[in-house]
Design a protein around this motif. Structure first.
Motif, PDB file in Angstrom:
ATOM      1  N   LEU A 154       0.846  -1.194   0.000  1.00 53.33           N
ATOM      2  CA  LEU A 154       0.000   0.000   0.000  1.00 53.33           C
ATOM      3  C   LEU A 154       0.881   1.242   0.000  1.00 53.33           C
ATOM      4  O   LEU A 154       1.891   1.310   0.711  1.00 53.33           O
ATOM      5  CB  LEU A 154      -0.897  -0.013   1.243  1.00 53.33           C
ATOM      6  CG  LEU A 154      -2.012   1.024   1.335  1.00 53.33           C
ATOM      7  CD1 LEU A 154      -3.019   0.832   0.214  1.00 53.33           C
ATOM      8  CD2 LEU A 154      -2.701   0.923   2.694  1.00 53.33           C
ATOM      9  N   ALA A 155       0.498   2.227  -0.810  1.00 53.70           N
ATOM     10  CA  ALA A 155       1.258   3.476  -0.872  1.00 53.70           C
ATOM     11  C   ALA A 155       0.307   4.642  -1.132  1.00 53.70           C
ATOM     12  O   ALA A 155      -0.666   4.511  -1.877  1.00 53.70           O
ATOM     13  CB  ALA A 155       2.323   3.417  -1.958  1.00 53.70           C
ATOM     14  N   PHE A 156       0.593   5.771  -0.500  1.00 55.42           N
ATOM     15  CA  PHE A 156      -0.114   7.022  -0.758  1.00 55.42           C
ATOM     16  C   PHE A 156       0.739   7.817  -1.736  1.00 55.42           C
ATOM     17  O   PHE A 156       1.949   7.944  -1.558  1.00 55.42           O
ATOM     18  CB  PHE A 156      -0.297   7.796   0.546  1.00 55.42           C
ATOM     19  CG  PHE A 156      -0.968   9.128   0.375  1.00 55.42           C
ATOM     20  CD1 PHE A 156      -2.348   9.236   0.380  1.00 55.42           C
ATOM     21  CD2 PHE A 156      -0.218  10.286   0.207  1.00 55.42           C
ATOM     22  CE1 PHE A 156      -2.972  10.472   0.227  1.00 55.42           C
ATOM     23  CE2 PHE A 156      -0.828  11.515   0.049  1.00 55.42           C
ATOM     24  CZ  PHE A 156      -2.201  11.604   0.063  1.00 55.42           C
ATOM     25  N   GLU A 157       0.119   8.358  -2.779  1.00 60.80           N
ATOM     26  CA  GLU A 157       0.870   9.074  -3.806  1.00 60.80           C
ATOM     27  C   GLU A 157       0.265  10.452  -4.054  1.00 60.80           C
ATOM     28  O   GLU A 157      -0.954  10.629  -3.983  1.00 60.80           O
ATOM     29  CB  GLU A 157       0.899   8.275  -5.107  1.00 60.80           C
ATOM     30  CG  GLU A 157       1.588   6.924  -4.959  1.00 60.80           C
ATOM     31  CD  GLU A 157       1.775   6.199  -6.273  1.00 60.80           C
ATOM     32  OE1 GLU A 157       2.608   5.278  -6.313  1.00 60.80           O
ATOM     33  OE2 GLU A 157       1.096   6.560  -7.272  1.00 60.80           O
ATOM     34  N   GLU A 158       1.130  11.411  -4.360  1.00 56.93           N
ATOM     35  CA  GLU A 158       0.684  12.772  -4.662  1.00 56.93           C
ATOM     36  C   GLU A 158       1.511  13.335  -5.797  1.00 56.93           C
ATOM     37  O   GLU A 158       2.638  12.909  -6.040  1.00 56.93           O
ATOM     38  CB  GLU A 158       0.811  13.674  -3.432  1.00 56.93           C
ATOM     39  CG  GLU A 158       2.258  13.991  -3.059  1.00 56.93           C
ATOM     40  CD  GLU A 158       2.388  15.045  -1.982  1.00 56.93           C
ATOM     41  OE1 GLU A 158       1.422  15.251  -1.230  1.00 56.93           O
ATOM     42  OE2 GLU A 158       3.470  15.654  -1.899  1.00 56.93           O
ATOM     43  N   ARG A 159       0.913  14.298  -6.530  1.00 57.30           N
ATOM     44  CA  ARG A 159       1.677  15.050  -7.518  1.00 57.30           C
ATOM     45  C   ARG A 159       1.129  16.471  -7.575  1.00 57.30           C
ATOM     46  O   ARG A 159      -0.081  16.695  -7.441  1.00 57.30           O
ATOM     47  CB  ARG A 159       1.609  14.404  -8.896  1.00 57.30           C
ATOM     48  CG  ARG A 159       0.259  14.423  -9.582  1.00 57.30           C
ATOM     49  CD  ARG A 159       0.353  13.811 -10.973  1.00 57.30           C
ATOM     50  NE  ARG A 159      -0.943  13.753 -11.648  1.00 57.30           N
ATOM     51  CZ  ARG A 159      -1.119  13.214 -12.858  1.00 57.30           C
ATOM     52  NH1 ARG A 159      -0.101  12.691 -13.503  1.00 57.30           N
ATOM     53  NH2 ARG A 159      -2.322  13.192 -13.410  1.00 57.30           N
ATOM     54  N   ARG A 173      -2.199   3.568  -4.001  1.00 53.80           N
ATOM     55  CA  ARG A 173      -1.735   2.485  -4.852  1.00 53.80           C
ATOM     56  C   ARG A 173      -1.837   1.172  -4.089  1.00 53.80           C
ATOM     57  O   ARG A 173      -1.266   1.029  -3.006  1.00 53.80           O
ATOM     58  CB  ARG A 173      -0.291   2.707  -5.283  1.00 53.80           C
ATOM     59  CG  ARG A 173       0.189   1.720  -6.349  1.00 53.80           C
ATOM     60  CD  ARG A 173       1.673   1.841  -6.598  1.00 53.80           C
ATOM     61  NE  ARG A 173       2.435   1.125  -5.582  1.00 53.80           N
ATOM     62  CZ  ARG A 173       3.507   1.590  -4.973  1.00 53.80           C
ATOM     63  NH1 ARG A 173       3.951   2.800  -5.240  1.00 53.80           N
ATOM     64  NH2 ARG A 173       4.140   0.864  -4.064  1.00 53.80           N
ATOM     65  N   PHE A 174      -2.581   0.243  -4.641  1.00 59.33           N
ATOM     66  CA  PHE A 174      -2.706  -1.092  -4.056  1.00 59.33           C
ATOM     67  C   PHE A 174      -1.852  -2.055  -4.883  1.00 59.33           C
ATOM     68  O   PHE A 174      -2.077  -2.203  -6.085  1.00 59.33           O
ATOM     69  CB  PHE A 174      -4.163  -1.554  -4.065  1.00 59.33           C
ATOM     70  CG  PHE A 174      -5.078  -0.703  -3.236  1.00 59.33           C
ATOM     71  CD1 PHE A 174      -5.253  -0.948  -1.882  1.00 59.33           C
ATOM     72  CD2 PHE A 174      -5.775   0.354  -3.812  1.00 59.33           C
ATOM     73  CE1 PHE A 174      -6.104  -0.173  -1.118  1.00 59.33           C
ATOM     74  CE2 PHE A 174      -6.626   1.141  -3.055  1.00 59.33           C
ATOM     75  CZ  PHE A 174      -6.792   0.879  -1.701  1.00 59.33           C
ATOM     76  N   GLY A 175      -0.883  -2.700  -4.265  1.00 64.27           N
ATOM     77  CA  GLY A 175      -0.014  -3.614  -4.975  1.00 64.27           C
ATOM     78  C   GLY A 175       1.253  -2.941  -5.456  1.00 64.27           C
ATOM     79  O   GLY A 175       1.498  -1.756  -5.203  1.00 64.27           O
ATOM     80  N   GLY A 179       1.336  -3.490 -12.516  1.00 59.99           N
ATOM     81  CA  GLY A 179       0.054  -4.150 -12.294  1.00 59.99           C
ATOM     82  C   GLY A 179      -0.671  -3.650 -11.070  1.00 59.99           C
ATOM     83  O   GLY A 179      -1.591  -4.325 -10.581  1.00 59.99           O
ATOM     84  N   ALA A 180      -0.305  -2.489 -10.554  1.00 58.15           N
ATOM     85  CA  ALA A 180      -0.959  -1.948  -9.359  1.00 58.15           C
ATOM     86  C   ALA A 180      -2.363  -1.445  -9.693  1.00 58.15           C
ATOM     87  O   ALA A 180      -2.677  -1.109 -10.833  1.00 58.15           O
ATOM     88  CB  ALA A 180      -0.130  -0.820  -8.770  1.00 58.15           C
ATOM     89  N   PRO A 239     -13.223   6.346  -8.007  1.00 57.81           N
ATOM     90  CA  PRO A 239     -12.847   5.844  -9.337  1.00 57.81           C
ATOM     91  C   PRO A 239     -11.347   5.649  -9.492  1.00 57.81           C
ATOM     92  O   PRO A 239     -10.550   6.075  -8.643  1.00 57.81           O
ATOM     93  CB  PRO A 239     -13.365   6.939 -10.270  1.00 57.81           C
ATOM     94  CG  PRO A 239     -13.367   8.180  -9.439  1.00 57.81           C
ATOM     95  CD  PRO A 239     -13.695   7.744  -8.043  1.00 57.81           C
ATOM     96  N   ASP A 240     -10.956   5.026 -10.598  1.00 59.04           N
ATOM     97  CA  ASP A 240      -9.552   4.797 -10.911  1.00 59.04           C
ATOM     98  C   ASP A 240      -9.002   5.895 -11.812  1.00 59.04           C
ATOM     99  O   ASP A 240      -8.092   5.667 -12.604  1.00 59.04           O
ATOM    100  CB  ASP A 240      -9.363   3.422 -11.572  1.00 59.04           C
ATOM    101  CG  ASP A 240     -10.196   3.296 -12.855  1.00 59.04           C
ATOM    102  OD1 ASP A 240     -10.948   4.237 -13.183  1.00 59.04           O
ATOM    103  OD2 ASP A 240     -10.080   2.247 -13.518  1.00 59.04           O
ATOM    104  N   ARG A 241      -9.546   7.073 -11.708  1.00 59.27           N
ATOM    105  CA  ARG A 241      -9.127   8.224 -12.505  1.00 59.27           C
ATOM    106  C   ARG A 241      -9.294   9.485 -11.680  1.00 59.27           C
ATOM    107  O   ARG A 241      -9.984   9.503 -10.655  1.00 59.27           O
ATOM    108  CB  ARG A 241      -9.992   8.335 -13.766  1.00 59.27           C
ATOM    109  CG  ARG A 241     -11.471   8.444 -13.448  1.00 59.27           C
ATOM    110  CD  ARG A 241     -12.347   8.643 -14.659  1.00 59.27           C
ATOM    111  NE  ARG A 241     -13.753   8.616 -14.320  1.00 59.27           N
ATOM    112  CZ  ARG A 241     -14.420   9.639 -13.767  1.00 59.27           C
ATOM    113  NH1 ARG A 241     -13.790  10.774 -13.512  1.00 59.27           N
ATOM    114  NH2 ARG A 241     -15.702   9.524 -13.494  1.00 59.27           N
TER     115      ARG A 241
END
Length: 319
Positions: A154-159, A173-175, A179-180, A239-241
């Motif tokens: 598991l990871a938290f991501e930002e931009r 991010r899961f995985g 292929g995450a 959602p995934d977007r």
């Protein structure tokens, strides 16, 4: 860019044999001062990047102390290089003229201020071109690894999505990277913020910030945005977007829907006891801080927001 800009004049003066042997104070200053200014920039690049790893929210004074310390050290190194080069020139070419400090001081101020203005001008021109072309500024994703949950990485991501203001896109991010599965949070257009995490008794995680509250289900690789509608708590799968418009809740019969950019998602009714016995898990700012590290404001009750509806009910869920 500023680093190479500063080296243009010294390189030309050193490349030409006639100017290379000149020992006048102004020509010596032109061959040494820009190099010293370039050294200041180079000596600060790596340390300043390291300062970015220090949390602004937790250690604001330390960040300023480090920044000023590296600036002072960079200036000392740059001045040492300037006088070292000047001394080398006078000895190498047996200078007989009297030394003068004023050319060095004036050129140091000129190149220092000029470098700042060139950097600002470059940035503004690049930004203006991007706006005129309709191009949206988007930075690189940065990942903050969290401990694995239920066997899932598991990871938290930002931009960043603005060149100088604190505006960000967030996602989980899961995985592994290849292929995450990604699930997106609400876009943040209101400044740098921190997230708090709590572990629930069913093993899932509660994730919250000033804009929204979420339920992290690592096993299902799912992120639910939490909201209240007609006095009941619900969760809707994110959602995934990236999405920019959110928070509209509607009901058809017994089914409640939540909208992301006009796309309706069926919401799940949350059990009333979901938050009973929850415990603080950690926080996220510039990295993940486990419970017991850093200073955070602990929540006594989960701040689930009230959703909007087209009918105009009271809201605090989104735009």
């Amino acid at each position: 860019m500023a680093f190479f800009f500063l080296l243009v004049i010294p390189v030309i003066l050193w490349a030409v044999p006639r100017t290379r042997r000149m020992t006048g104070n102004w020509i010596v200053a032109l061959k040494s001062v820009p190099v010293g200014c370039a050294v200041i920039i180079a000596s600060m690049m790596v340390p300043v990047a390291g300062v970015g790893l220090v949390s602004q929210e937790r250690y604001p004074v330390l960040r300023w102390v480090l920044m000023l310390s590296f600036l002072a050290l960079g200036i000392v190194a740059g001045v040492a290089v300037i006088f070292g080069i000047a001394r080398f020139i006078r000895r190498r070419y047996r200078a007989t003229n009297r030394r003068a400090i004023l050319p060095f001081v004036l050129l140091f101020l000129f190149f220092g201020i000029g470098t700042v203005w060139v950097a600002v001008a470059y940035f503004m021109i690049h930004f203006a071109i991007a706006l005129h072309s309709g191009e949206r500024f988007v930075g690189d994703w940065r990942s903050f690894e969290l401990p694995p949950e239920q066997g899932v990485e598991l990871a938290f991501e930002e931009r960043p999505i603005h060149p100088f203001q604190a505006e960000y896109e967030y996602r989980l991010r899961f995985g592994k990277a290849d292929g995450a599965v990604y699930r997106y949070l609400q876009v943040n257009t209101g400044g740098r913020i921190a997230f708090t995490l709590y572990r629930l008794k069913d093993g899932r995680l509660f994730l919250g910030d000033k804009d929204g509250d979420y339920l992290v289900d690592a096993a299902a690789r799912q992120l639910l945005v939490l909201f209240e509608y007609n006095g009941k708590g619900y969760g809707a799968a994110c959602p995934d977007r990236v999405f920019h418009d959110w928070g509209w809740a509607t009901q058809e019969g017994e089914t409640v829907f939540y909208e992301f950019d006009g796309q309706r998602v069926e919401a799940q009714l949350l059990p009333p006891e979901l938050f009973d016995g929850w415990s603080f898990y950690g926080s996220i700012s510039n990295k993940f801080f486990p419970a017991g590290e850093g200073n955070v404001v602990l929540l006594k009750t989960p701040p689930v927001r009230t959703a909007q509806s087209p009918a105009g009910e009271t809201s605090s869920a989104g735009d």
